[in-house]
Design an enzyme around this catalytic site. Structure first.
Site, PDB file in Angstrom:
ATOM      1  N   HIS A 265       0.878  -1.171   0.000  1.00 11.50           N
ATOM      2  CA  HIS A 265       0.000   0.000   0.000  1.00 11.50           C
ATOM      3  C   HIS A 265       0.918   1.223   0.000  1.00 11.50           C
ATOM      4  O   HIS A 265       1.740   1.398   0.899  1.00 11.50           O
ATOM      5  CB  HIS A 265      -0.893  -0.004   1.238  1.00 11.50           C
ATOM      6  CG  HIS A 265      -1.408   1.351   1.630  1.00 11.50           C
ATOM      7  ND1 HIS A 265      -2.124   2.141   0.767  1.00 11.50           N
ATOM      8  CD2 HIS A 265      -1.296   2.050   2.787  1.00 11.50           C
ATOM      9  CE1 HIS A 265      -2.432   3.274   1.389  1.00 11.50           C
ATOM     10  NE2 HIS A 265      -1.939   3.238   2.609  1.00 11.50           N
TER      11      HIS A 265
ATOM     12  N   TYR B  95      -6.627   8.470  -0.281  1.00 13.58           N
ATOM     13  CA  TYR B  95      -7.002   9.250   0.901  1.00 13.58           C
ATOM     14  C   TYR B  95      -5.971  10.344   1.140  1.00 13.58           C
ATOM     15  O   TYR B  95      -4.812  10.255   0.700  1.00 13.58           O
ATOM     16  CB  TYR B  95      -7.135   8.365   2.145  1.00 13.58           C
ATOM     17  CG  TYR B  95      -5.857   7.687   2.590  1.00 13.58           C
ATOM     18  CD1 TYR B  95      -4.909   8.350   3.365  1.00 13.58           C
ATOM     19  CD2 TYR B  95      -5.611   6.353   2.259  1.00 13.58           C
ATOM     20  CE1 TYR B  95      -3.739   7.720   3.780  1.00 13.58           C
ATOM     21  CE2 TYR B  95      -4.458   5.714   2.663  1.00 13.58           C
ATOM     22  CZ  TYR B  95      -3.519   6.399   3.431  1.00 13.58           C
ATOM     23  OH  TYR B  95      -2.360   5.778   3.828  1.00 13.58           O
TER      24      TYR B  95
ATOM     25  N   ASP C 104     -26.890 -24.456  11.989  1.00 17.96           N
ATOM     26  CA  ASP C 104     -28.272 -24.753  11.633  1.00 17.96           C
ATOM     27  C   ASP C 104     -28.212 -25.805  10.535  1.00 17.96           C
ATOM     28  O   ASP C 104     -27.694 -25.538   9.448  1.00 17.96           O
ATOM     29  CB  ASP C 104     -28.946 -23.464  11.149  1.00 17.96           C
ATOM     30  CG  ASP C 104     -30.372 -23.673  10.684  1.00 17.96           C
ATOM     31  OD1 ASP C 104     -31.224 -23.946  11.551  1.00 17.96           O
ATOM     32  OD2 ASP C 104     -30.639 -23.554   9.469  1.00 17.96           O
TER      33      ASP C 104
END
Length: 840
Positions: A226, A257, A548
């Site tokens: 980055h 930014y 579930d």
């Protein structure tokens, strides 16, 4: 040789002393852990990881509830430590598409309880006087955004843990290997001596894969570059007291930014080409000019980003007196799906991953994992970040590099809820794949499986059903969707359809103690006759819903578990973690051995009876039962259950025989006008009309069975995980109740109908946020069309005051509020409420 001060034994060794490791040591100490050893190869307070070079700003809103909760908890902790500076922040839009996305972010802010507002360009200019408002169309402003001194915060947490008498520091200590005995961590070997321990927490960011491999485990992340520069001195910032005076800007459309840092301005970018690194190739401390995570700047990758920043802030970046003072290619961690990697690794007991975490969520995640390690339960549900979620193919370097490279430029991207990955596809295909392609299947991916969402071959159904197929005019609403889904839904309700369900995860549980084991694991009574199919939940110790699924009893000591493909690996680990140590129960993963077809609709029985000698009448094959039957040329396991609310069966067949089963069903179905049905019907329209819950939507560890409407009339006498908490929940009035809502009018101001997709805030008619007594806001858990009822259907948890039939509410979607009504309270189906069709 042991260096003085390094303990020979520890309750837990935390490897990595950045913000994550410091937070973990502190929160484990808060949970009562003693004899914690924090190890790092580097020196403190800045050992050389990503914490030392991060830009350290925190934006609050994420479309993910889980990530937002981690961030909000982290900000709370940073404030308590006195290391957070609130500055506000603004995401600006240069395009009309981004303006719409900012409206969506406003909705997420309301859903998660974050104060925010949309601004016009002049309003942005008033807050940020150096911005060029002429190239923006608006902004999304969040006052609670700010910056943090992460190094100071980490130091304070270390000191607090030391003050509790819980922590020993070992800086300048390199981990050389991790020993594993009988599948569990046994010791950590370092260049300063060995430490006997049964628990290791890996918190070393970009190096985490290397450390995990020492123990034979996988942490699937990739270090990635980055880029960031710091320019200054900026004359406008000369009178700033402290670190920051003006709001932080995210230039979303250019993936960049800009944020003030004292007298300087930091400019960062996620817009350049993906630059991935191998963890083994990262320079060492001695080889690094700055630090191992601050690599030499590649100017050519940043030139375009700097041009974009100059357009937005010409008064600062165009000032000849303002120069570049610092520039780096900083390393951070990326994962294949963009979420952190949390939890005990599936490969090695006692080896915990707390990796791929940014500054903004580190303390919140650390508190969550420390609670998880201590009691098995955390306040924030970390299921989306559980490292156990990955299948083996998702841990390969090809998959990791492909997905992280693809995901890098989506960091500030407009990512549609139904957006699909392009990299590393067609890894898992069912035996029906070629037939599905020939029918024009439009595929999406689940756990590597290619699953048909709809079939273009069903397009003629549009003429048959017309406007009942509920067309969508807005491109956003129609992405990853087709009217064909709704038309095929209606055709299935009228006739019969077949669904590829091969992505199910399938586990066999067998052994002399299999029944006792499953009684412990499952809420529902498991001692039922052979041939019964049991729908059940699994709970965590606090009574939250852990899984579930369905269980088929195939023999006295033989059970088959079927669960969702996206949940399979997490569920497998939960079952494996609770197996008896004496080997009396065996767990076998048969996912790749069985293919599955669902056949449902009022003519499903006629179809099946035409290709089998077995009695499939209601008397001969009752709902909720299963057995092996011959279907044409194959022998298959048929299970009479339904997730779409129609008569029919799930049919399981050995994988290599799947194509023959498809052909047999397809040919027998022609007199009944059978057509293939995609997951758009199975997982959305059919499910929602029946008000069936889905794991990860309505069902999660944050809610319990009483709140979700899944509490049974009776509780079995046998003990099971979470029973004590469940009994207490049953004895108390619920704080919230899962309800089904319908949109009264989904016509937007434009005159076109809009269709929510889930995660939108549910508000009062006046637009006020609805919150239960535990502080949980109401939001749409699932949304979709209900073609048979002619309504858009949504589910949402509502406090008892609002959970009443006929209550009028509102749902916010892209800046507009749409009227909605509570149509069902609890689990009663909206369509066929007496379940006569499924039990016919």
């Amino acid at each position: 040789m042991r260096v003085a001060g390094l303990p020979a034994q520890a309750r837990v060794v935390v490897i990595g002393a950045g913000i994550v490791g410091n937070s973990m040591a502190y929160h484990l100490a808060c949970q009562g852990w003693k004899d914690i050893v924090l190890v790092d190869k580097g020196a403190l307070p800045n050992p050389g990881g990503s914490t030392g070079h991060a830009s350290n700003f925190i934006f609050l809103t994420d479309h993910s509830k889980e990530m937002t909760l981690f961030t909000l908890d982290s900000v709370r902790q940073y404030k308590e430590l006195g290391v957070f500076t609130q500055s506000g922040g603004i995401e600006v839009a240069r395009t009309a598409e981004r303006v719409e996305e900012l409206k969506r972010r406003m909705a997420s802010s309301k859903a998660w309880g974050i104060d925010a507002e949309l601004l016009s360009p002049p309003e942005v200019k008033r807050l940020v006087p150096y911005i060029n408002e002429g190239i923006i169309l608006g902004g999304f402003s969040t006052p609670g955004i700010g910056t943090v001194d992460s190094l100071r915060g980490g130091t304070l947490m270390r000191e607090k843990a030391q003050a509790m008498g819980a922590l020993t520091l070992a800086p300048g200590t390199e981990v050389t290997s991790i020993d594993v005995e009988n599948g569990r961590v046994s010791r950590v070997r370092t260049d300063k001596g060995d430490i006997e321990t049964e628990v290791v927490v890996i918190t070393c960011g970009i190096w985490s894969p290397r450390i995990a491999r020492m123990a034979g485990a996988s942490i699937p992340l990739s270090p990635a570059v980055h880029q960031m520069i710091s320019v200054g001195p900026v004359p406008l910032f000369a009178d700033t007291v402290g670190e920051i005076k003006y709001p932080i800007i995210r230039d979303m459309d250019t993936n960049g930014y800009e944020r003030q840092h004292g007298s300087d301005m930091e400019v960062g970018s996620y817009d350049h080409r993906p630059i991935l690194w191998d963890p083994d190739e990262i320079p060492s401390l001695t080889q690094s000019k700055l630090s191992p995570t601050e690599l030499p700047f590649t100017k050519e990758d940043f030139d375009e980003s700097l041009e974009h920043a100059l357009e937005l802030m010409p008064d600062i970046l165009g000032d000849p007196a303002v120069g570049i003072r610092h520039s780096i290619n900083g390393l951070l961690s990326l994962t294949p799906d963009g979420f952190p990697l949390l939890g005990e690794t599936p490969e090695v007991k006692g080896l915990w991953s707390v990796a791929a975490i940014w500054i903004k969520e580190a303390p919140g995640i650390a508190r969550c994992v420390a609670e998880w390690m201590t009691s098995g339960v955390s306040e924030i549900d970390p299921s989306g970040s559980d490292i156990a979620r990955f299948d083996d193919h998702q841990k390969t370097q090809a998959h990791i590099k492909g997905r992280t490279a693809e995901g890098f430029n989506k960091t500030y991207g407009i990512v549609h809820p139904r957006e699909q990955w392009d990299s590393n596809r067609r890894v898992r295909i069912s035996p029906f794949y070629e037939r599905e392609k020939a029918l024009g299947a439009v595929f999406f991916e689940t756990a590597g499986w290619e699953r048909p969402n709809w079939y273009e071959s069903n397009k003629p159904l549009l003429a048959e059903y017309g406007d009942r197929a509920m067309p969508r005019r807005y491109e956003w609403d129609a992405l990853g969707w087709s009217r064909i889904i709704n038309a095929k839904h209606l055709a299935m309700r009228d006739r019969v359809g077949m669904v590829d369900l091969s992505a199910f995860a399938v586990f066999d549980i067998a052994g002399s103690c299999a029944l006792d084991y499953l009684q412990k694991m499952c809420v529902v009574q498991m001692n039922l006759p052979v041939g019964r199919v049991i729908y059940t939940s699994l709970l965590n110790p606090a009574g939250g819903i852990k899984a579930d699924l369905t269980v088929m009893r195939l023999g006295p000591n033989h059970f088959r578990v079927v669960t969702g493909g996206a949940d399979g690996m997490r569920d497998r680990k939960w079952f494996a973690d609770h197996l008896p140590e004496d080997g009396a129960v065996q767990l076998t993963d048969l996912t790749s051995s069985w293919a599955t077809i669902g056949v449902w609709g009022p003519r499903a029985r006629d179809l099946l009876q035409s290709i089998t000698d077995a009695d499939v009448s209601n008397e001969g094959f009752a709902f909720g039962t299963c057995r092996f039957i011959d279907l044409g040329p194959v022998r298959a396991l048929a299970s009479r259950i339904s997730y779409v609310g129609e008569l029919g069966w799930e049919i399981y067949v050995p994988f290599e025989q799947g194509a023959r089963l498809w052909d047999a069903i397809w040919q027998a179905g022609q007199p009944h006008r059978i057509a293939p049905v995609g997951i758009g019907v199975y997982g959305t329209t059919g499910r929602l009309e029946k008000c069936y819950r889905a794991y990860g939507n309505e069902l999660e560890q944050e809610f319990n069975l009483v709140e979700t409407g899944l509490a049974r009339p009776q509780v079995k006498p046998q003990d099971f995980i979470g029973k004590e908490a469940y009994l207490k929940q049953r004895a108390e009035p619920p704080a919230t109740i899962l309800c089904t809502l319908t949109l009264d009018d989904n016509t937007s101001r434009s005159g076109f109908k809009r269709y929510p997709m889930g995660r939108e805030p549910v508000l009062s008619q006046k637009g006020e946020r609805i919150v239960d007594r535990h502080g949980r806001g109401s939001y749409v858990t699932s949304a979709g069309s209900g073609p048979s009822v002619g309504k858009t259907i949504m589910m949402s948890f509502l406090p008892p005051e609002q959970a009443k039939l006929g209550t009028r509410l509102a749902v916010e979607y892209f800046g507009e509020r749409y009227p909605a009504t509570v149509a069902v309270v609890g689990p009663t189906p909206l369509f066929d409420p007496q379940n006569t069709r499924v039990r016919s």
